[in-house]
Design a protein around this motif. Structure first.
Motif, PDB file in Angstrom:
ATOM      1  N   ASN A 488       0.825  -1.245   0.000  1.00 44.88           N
ATOM      2  CA  ASN A 488       0.000   0.000   0.000  1.00 44.88           C
ATOM      3  C   ASN A 488       0.845   1.275   0.000  1.00 44.88           C
ATOM      4  O   ASN A 488       0.326   2.382   0.151  1.00 44.88           O
ATOM      5  CB  ASN A 488      -0.912  -0.012   1.232  1.00 44.88           C
ATOM      6  CG  ASN A 488      -2.126   0.866   1.037  1.00 44.88           C
ATOM      7  OD1 ASN A 488      -2.623   0.998  -0.085  1.00 44.88           O
ATOM      8  ND2 ASN A 488      -2.585   1.484   2.112  1.00 44.88           N
ATOM      9  N   ASN A 491       0.056   3.929  -2.659  1.00 45.80           N
ATOM     10  CA  ASN A 491      -1.205   4.629  -2.339  1.00 45.80           C
ATOM     11  C   ASN A 491      -1.001   5.656  -1.218  1.00 45.80           C
ATOM     12  O   ASN A 491      -1.571   6.759  -1.241  1.00 45.80           O
ATOM     13  CB  ASN A 491      -2.273   3.623  -1.937  1.00 45.80           C
ATOM     14  CG  ASN A 491      -2.743   2.783  -3.132  1.00 45.80           C
ATOM     15  OD1 ASN A 491      -2.632   3.224  -4.277  1.00 45.80           O
ATOM     16  ND2 ASN A 491      -3.259   1.590  -2.868  1.00 45.80           N
ATOM     17  N   GLU A 492      -0.218   5.258  -0.239  1.00 45.04           N
ATOM     18  CA  GLU A 492       0.075   6.183   0.867  1.00 45.04           C
ATOM     19  C   GLU A 492       0.849   7.407   0.348  1.00 45.04           C
ATOM     20  O   GLU A 492       0.619   8.544   0.787  1.00 45.04           O
ATOM     21  CB  GLU A 492       0.901   5.468   1.948  1.00 45.04           C
ATOM     22  CG  GLU A 492       0.128   4.487   2.796  1.00 45.04           C
ATOM     23  CD  GLU A 492      -0.958   5.167   3.583  1.00 45.04           C
ATOM     24  OE1 GLU A 492      -0.715   6.299   4.125  1.00 45.04           O
ATOM     25  OE2 GLU A 492      -2.081   4.627   3.642  1.00 45.04           O
ATOM     26  N   GLU A 494       0.619   8.638  -2.561  1.00 48.84           N
ATOM     27  CA  GLU A 494      -0.351   9.490  -3.258  1.00 48.84           C
ATOM     28  C   GLU A 494      -1.116  10.373  -2.272  1.00 48.84           C
ATOM     29  O   GLU A 494      -1.295  11.582  -2.477  1.00 48.84           O
ATOM     30  CB  GLU A 494      -1.322   8.623  -4.068  1.00 48.84           C
ATOM     31  CG  GLU A 494      -2.314   9.458  -4.873  1.00 48.84           C
ATOM     32  CD  GLU A 494      -3.262   8.568  -5.672  1.00 48.84           C
ATOM     33  OE1 GLU A 494      -4.027   9.151  -6.471  1.00 48.84           O
ATOM     34  OE2 GLU A 494      -3.243   7.335  -5.493  1.00 48.84           O
ATOM     35  N   LYS A 495      -1.556   9.754  -1.190  1.00 47.96           N
ATOM     36  CA  LYS A 495      -2.322  10.510  -0.183  1.00 47.96           C
ATOM     37  C   LYS A 495      -1.476  11.619   0.423  1.00 47.96           C
ATOM     38  O   LYS A 495      -1.933  12.759   0.590  1.00 47.96           O
ATOM     39  CB  LYS A 495      -2.790   9.568   0.928  1.00 47.96           C
ATOM     40  CG  LYS A 495      -3.893   8.622   0.498  1.00 47.96           C
ATOM     41  CD  LYS A 495      -4.267   7.693   1.660  1.00 47.96           C
ATOM     42  CE  LYS A 495      -5.338   6.680   1.224  1.00 47.96           C
ATOM     43  NZ  LYS A 495      -5.669   5.750   2.334  1.00 47.96           N
ATOM     44  N   ILE A 496      -0.225  11.241   0.761  1.00 45.90           N
ATOM     45  CA  ILE A 496       0.667  12.255   1.360  1.00 45.90           C
ATOM     46  C   ILE A 496       0.891  13.403   0.383  1.00 45.90           C
ATOM     47  O   ILE A 496       0.870  14.591   0.758  1.00 45.90           O
ATOM     48  CB  ILE A 496       2.015  11.615   1.752  1.00 45.90           C
ATOM     49  CG1 ILE A 496       1.817  10.679   2.941  1.00 45.90           C
ATOM     50  CG2 ILE A 496       3.057  12.700   2.083  1.00 45.90           C
ATOM     51  CD1 ILE A 496       3.045   9.817   3.253  1.00 45.90           C
ATOM     52  N   PHE A 498      -1.024  14.566  -2.090  1.00 40.73           N
ATOM     53  CA  PHE A 498      -2.164  15.493  -2.218  1.00 40.73           C
ATOM     54  C   PHE A 498      -2.419  16.276  -0.929  1.00 40.73           C
ATOM     55  O   PHE A 498      -2.870  17.420  -0.968  1.00 40.73           O
ATOM     56  CB  PHE A 498      -3.419  14.722  -2.661  1.00 40.73           C
ATOM     57  CG  PHE A 498      -3.398  14.384  -4.125  1.00 40.73           C
ATOM     58  CD1 PHE A 498      -3.506  15.388  -5.080  1.00 40.73           C
ATOM     59  CD2 PHE A 498      -3.236  13.064  -4.565  1.00 40.73           C
ATOM     60  CE1 PHE A 498      -3.480  15.080  -6.431  1.00 40.73           C
ATOM     61  CE2 PHE A 498      -3.190  12.767  -5.911  1.00 40.73           C
ATOM     62  CZ  PHE A 498      -3.310  13.772  -6.859  1.00 40.73           C
ATOM     63  N   ARG A 499      -2.131  15.660   0.176  1.00 46.05           N
ATOM     64  CA  ARG A 499      -2.277  16.393   1.446  1.00 46.05           C
ATOM     65  C   ARG A 499      -1.271  17.528   1.504  1.00 46.05           C
ATOM     66  O   ARG A 499      -1.593  18.651   1.939  1.00 46.05           O
ATOM     67  CB  ARG A 499      -2.085  15.430   2.616  1.00 46.05           C
ATOM     68  CG  ARG A 499      -2.222  16.109   3.981  1.00 46.05           C
ATOM     69  CD  ARG A 499      -2.468  15.105   5.076  1.00 46.05           C
ATOM     70  NE  ARG A 499      -1.550  14.004   5.061  1.00 46.05           N
ATOM     71  CZ  ARG A 499      -0.306  14.050   5.532  1.00 46.05           C
ATOM     72  NH1 ARG A 499       0.162  15.166   6.052  1.00 46.05           N
ATOM     73  NH2 ARG A 499       0.470  12.974   5.489  1.00 46.05           N
ATOM     74  N   GLU A 543      -5.010  14.142  -9.690  1.00 41.01           N
ATOM     75  CA  GLU A 543      -4.979  12.668  -9.597  1.00 41.01           C
ATOM     76  C   GLU A 543      -4.527  12.074 -10.930  1.00 41.01           C
ATOM     77  O   GLU A 543      -3.810  11.063 -10.970  1.00 41.01           O
ATOM     78  CB  GLU A 543      -6.362  12.145  -9.223  1.00 41.01           C
ATOM     79  CG  GLU A 543      -6.753  12.483  -7.776  1.00 41.01           C
ATOM     80  CD  GLU A 543      -8.122  11.931  -7.420  1.00 41.01           C
ATOM     81  OE1 GLU A 543      -8.728  11.256  -8.276  1.00 41.01           O
ATOM     82  OE2 GLU A 543      -8.570  12.178  -6.288  1.00 41.01           O
TER      83      GLU A 543
END
Length: 677
Positions: A488, A491-492, A494-496, A498-499, A543
């Motif tokens: 994962n 994916n993590e 990616e989240k970081i 965008f945050r 994205e």
């Protein structure tokens, strides 16, 4: 008798005092400061000229039909004003000494005409200066002067209506109101376009043989109206006259209700009572007992304003007749003349000689008693002894009165100036100091504080760079903490990412707000906060971008591997195999590069914001500095005006002080002159 040396001494003092007074007037430009004194000074100048020439001005005033012209002729002993001429219109008549008998007529339109010789003068007066019979019962002199000449024919209905209201009491013939008013309107309408032809002044020169008359100027004024008003022209003469004789017919209107009382009550004739005469005319109409009663009543009524010795009863017609018969040498000649008058229906009751009269001397004595001109000659003789001193006294009084007008006028000016002073010097100094302090503070902010704020945020080690580096450092730490082996992890990542992108937006807002807050506190609070435009840079990272990066980096994520075959002769075979760790590392590095690039754009955007916003605050500071400078200039201008006003006030006070000091000299001289009047 006047002691010549004493009079000359006082005369010289008055002339010197007047010269000093005129110096004060001119030096201090008093005429401009006190406009009300221009007319009185003009009158004073005339008085002084008369004093220099030892000329004495005697004004004859009186009601209509009071017999002024007859009195003047009787008094002078000459038929200077022809007896068959009806009352003159609005004309002032000046009678003075001249080498030959002549008349100069001045018209309202400016024309002048000279006539010489008794017959031509009489004809001129009859043809040009007599009232029209149709209008003998309305106040023509008032209408001529106050309406026709004054308005030069351009007369509104309102002016006419105001006049009619003012002359109600002048209806001495008791015409019905409608007829009286109608005649006034008709006269105005007929003459409004002929105002230029109205005679306003006549100067009669006459070669008097009597030496004492050569320095006397007699003014015959138009009739006084019922309200005691003599008109503007006559008032100018009154102010410069040394003495005034008011004529009132002893028969007709009650003594206490005459215009003489109102005439005396007017300020224009406030003067020493020794310079006023009340001449009651037509004495022959009453017996001696009634005459004495009338005279005593007049003394009670007017003794406070006119010397009792100058309230005189006379009959001008009797005196004129007396002058006429003086040329006959015998009583028979006189009787022949009386017979002629009787045949022509011209004889009057007083002319009939008493039964006991049989000679010229006794008839003359009888007429002298009837005319009572000896009383007026005695009064004038007594007055003449003091007349020159009266003239000096009037001039000094006039100077004194003008001084009071000057003081009152200048005091008004001082009061008006003082009302314009809003601050004292201490207040000015305090306000100027406060404004200068504000300007200095603003200049410091412009020259230093703005640069300090700018430097604090945008230098190489400034807040923007420092916090931007912290943001990148935080991102690196979070990414490092991810386990690449974890399925994962991408994916993590990616989240970081965008945050952190969202944090970049918030980072911009926070920095911008901090900058504005600090500028507001350190520099100035903008008068219009809407001038500040908060523009947050939107990072170009979506994205879809992440997916593309992930796909691109996935291609680079294969690792080359090998295996061998064979025992004796080994052969190495190579092949590519997907590596999650490599994919993660490549993607991580690309993401870091991309976010660093975005961070750089954010930093540049914030630097531009700081520069832009500091310019706005600098602009506002300059605006405030200019406003404060404008206030300072206005205050300095007000201070200068106030100082100028105070200087003017001080000068005006000096004039008052100078006038007060001068007035003491006037009072001392007036006391000296009063001993003689």
């Amino acid at each position: 008798m006047i002691q010549k040396n004493n009079y000359e001494e006082k005369k010289q003092k008055v002339l010197e005092l007047n010269e000093k007074f005129q110096e004060i007037i001119e030096k201090n430009d008093v005429k401009e400061k006190v406009r009300q004194i221009q007319k009185p000074i003009s009158g004073l100048n005339n008085q002084i000229e008369n004093i220099k020439k030892d000329k004495f001005v005697l004004m004859i005033a009186g009601e209509a039909k009071s017999g002024k012209s007859t009195f003047i002729n009787a008094y002078l002993g000459k038929d200077i004003l022809p007896m068959d001429v009806k009352q003159c219109t609005s004309s002032i008549i000046e009678i003075k000494y001249g080498e030959e008998f002549s008349l100069l007529a001045e018209y309202a339109g400016g024309k002048k005409e000279q006539i010489k010789g008794k017959e031509d003068i009489a004809k001129f007066l009859k043809d040009n200066a007599a009232l029209n019979d149709d209008y003998r019962d309305i106040p023509v002199p008032t209408i001529n002067n106050e309406i026709l000449v004054k308005y030069k024919g351009k007369i509104s209905e309102r002016v006419v209506e105001n006049l009619i209201e003012e002359v109600k009491e002048d209806n001495i013939y008791n015409l019905p109101e409608e007829e009286y008013n109608g005649k006034i309107k008709r006269y105005i309408e007929e003459n409004k376009n002929k105002w230029q032809n109205i005679i306003t002044k006549m100067v009669i020169l006459y070669p008097f043989k009597i030496e004492s008359l050569k320095n006397i100027e007699i003014i015959d004024s138009p009739g006084v109206n019922a309200a005691g008003h003599v008109g503007d022209v006559s008032e100018n003469y009154i102010e410069t006259a040394n003495a005034i004789m008011f004529l009132k017919s002893i028969t007709g209107q009650a003594l206490e209700s005459t215009s003489f009382k109102k005439f005396l009550d007017k300020g224009s004739v406030e003067r020493n009572k020794g310079t006023l005469f009340l001449i009651l005319t037509r004495a022959a109409d009453l017996n001696n007992q009634n005459l004495e009663k009338q005279k005593e009543e007049a003394k009670k009524q007017y003794g406070s304003k006119v010397d009792e010795g100058q309230i005189v009863v006379v009959d001008s017609k009797v005196q004129m007749f007396l002058n006429e018969i003086s040329k006959y040498s015998t009583y028979d000649d006189i009787k022949e003349y009386l017979f002629e008058l009787q045949n022509n229906n011209q004889i009057e009751g007083f002319m009939n000689p008493p039964i006991n009269v049989s000679e010229k001397s006794s008839y003359m004595k009888y007429l002298i008693e009837k005319s009572r001109f000896e009383d007026i000659n005695e009064a004038i003789e007594k007055f003449a002894r003091k007349s020159q001193y009266y003239a000096l006294n009037e001039a000094v009084n006039n100077i004194s009165n003008i001084c009071e007008k000057i003081k009152a006028g200048i005091s008004d000016n001082i009061e008006r100036y003082e009302s314009k002073i809003t601050k004292d010097p201490t207040e000015f100094a305090k306000e100027i100091n406060e404004i200068q302090k504000k300007i200095d503070e603003i200049n410091i902010k412009i020259s230093r504080k703005v640069d300090e704020v700018r430097f604090k945020y945008i230098n190489s080690k400034g807040i923007i760079e420092k916090k931007a580096e912290e943001k990148i450092s935080e991102l690196e730490k979070e990414i490092k903490s991810l386990d690449a082996e974890n399925d994962n992890s991408i994916n993590e990542l990616e989240k970081i990412s965008f945050r952190k992108i969202e944090e970049q937006k918030e980072f911009q807002k926070v920095i911008q707000e901090e900058i504005v807050k600090e500028c507001n506190e350190t520099l100035i609070l903008l008068s219009d906060g809407s001038k500040i435009s908060y523009q947050v840079l939107e990072p170009n990272f979506t994205e879809e971008d992440f997916k593309n990066m992930k796909d691109e980096t996935e291609k680079e994520a294969n690792e080359e591997k090998s295996y061998e075959t064979g025992v004796t002769f080994k052969k190495t075979h190579f092949y590519s195999e997907y590596s999650r760790n490599k994919h993660f590392e490549v993607l991580k590095n690309n993401i870091l590069d991309r976010i660093k690039k975005i961070q750089k754009e954010v930093v540049n955007n914030l630097i531009d914001f700081v520069c832009s916003i500091s310019d706005k605050y600098t602009e506002e500071l300059f605006k405030n500095a200019n406003e404060e400078k404008q206030k300072l200039n206005e205050l300095l201008e007000e201070k200068a005006k106030t100082e100028e006003i105070k200087e003017k006030i001080e000068k005006l006070r000096c004039i008052i002080q100078e006038v007060n000091t001068f007035k003491e000299k006037i009072e001392n001289l007036r006391k000296e002159i009063k001993e003689y009047v």
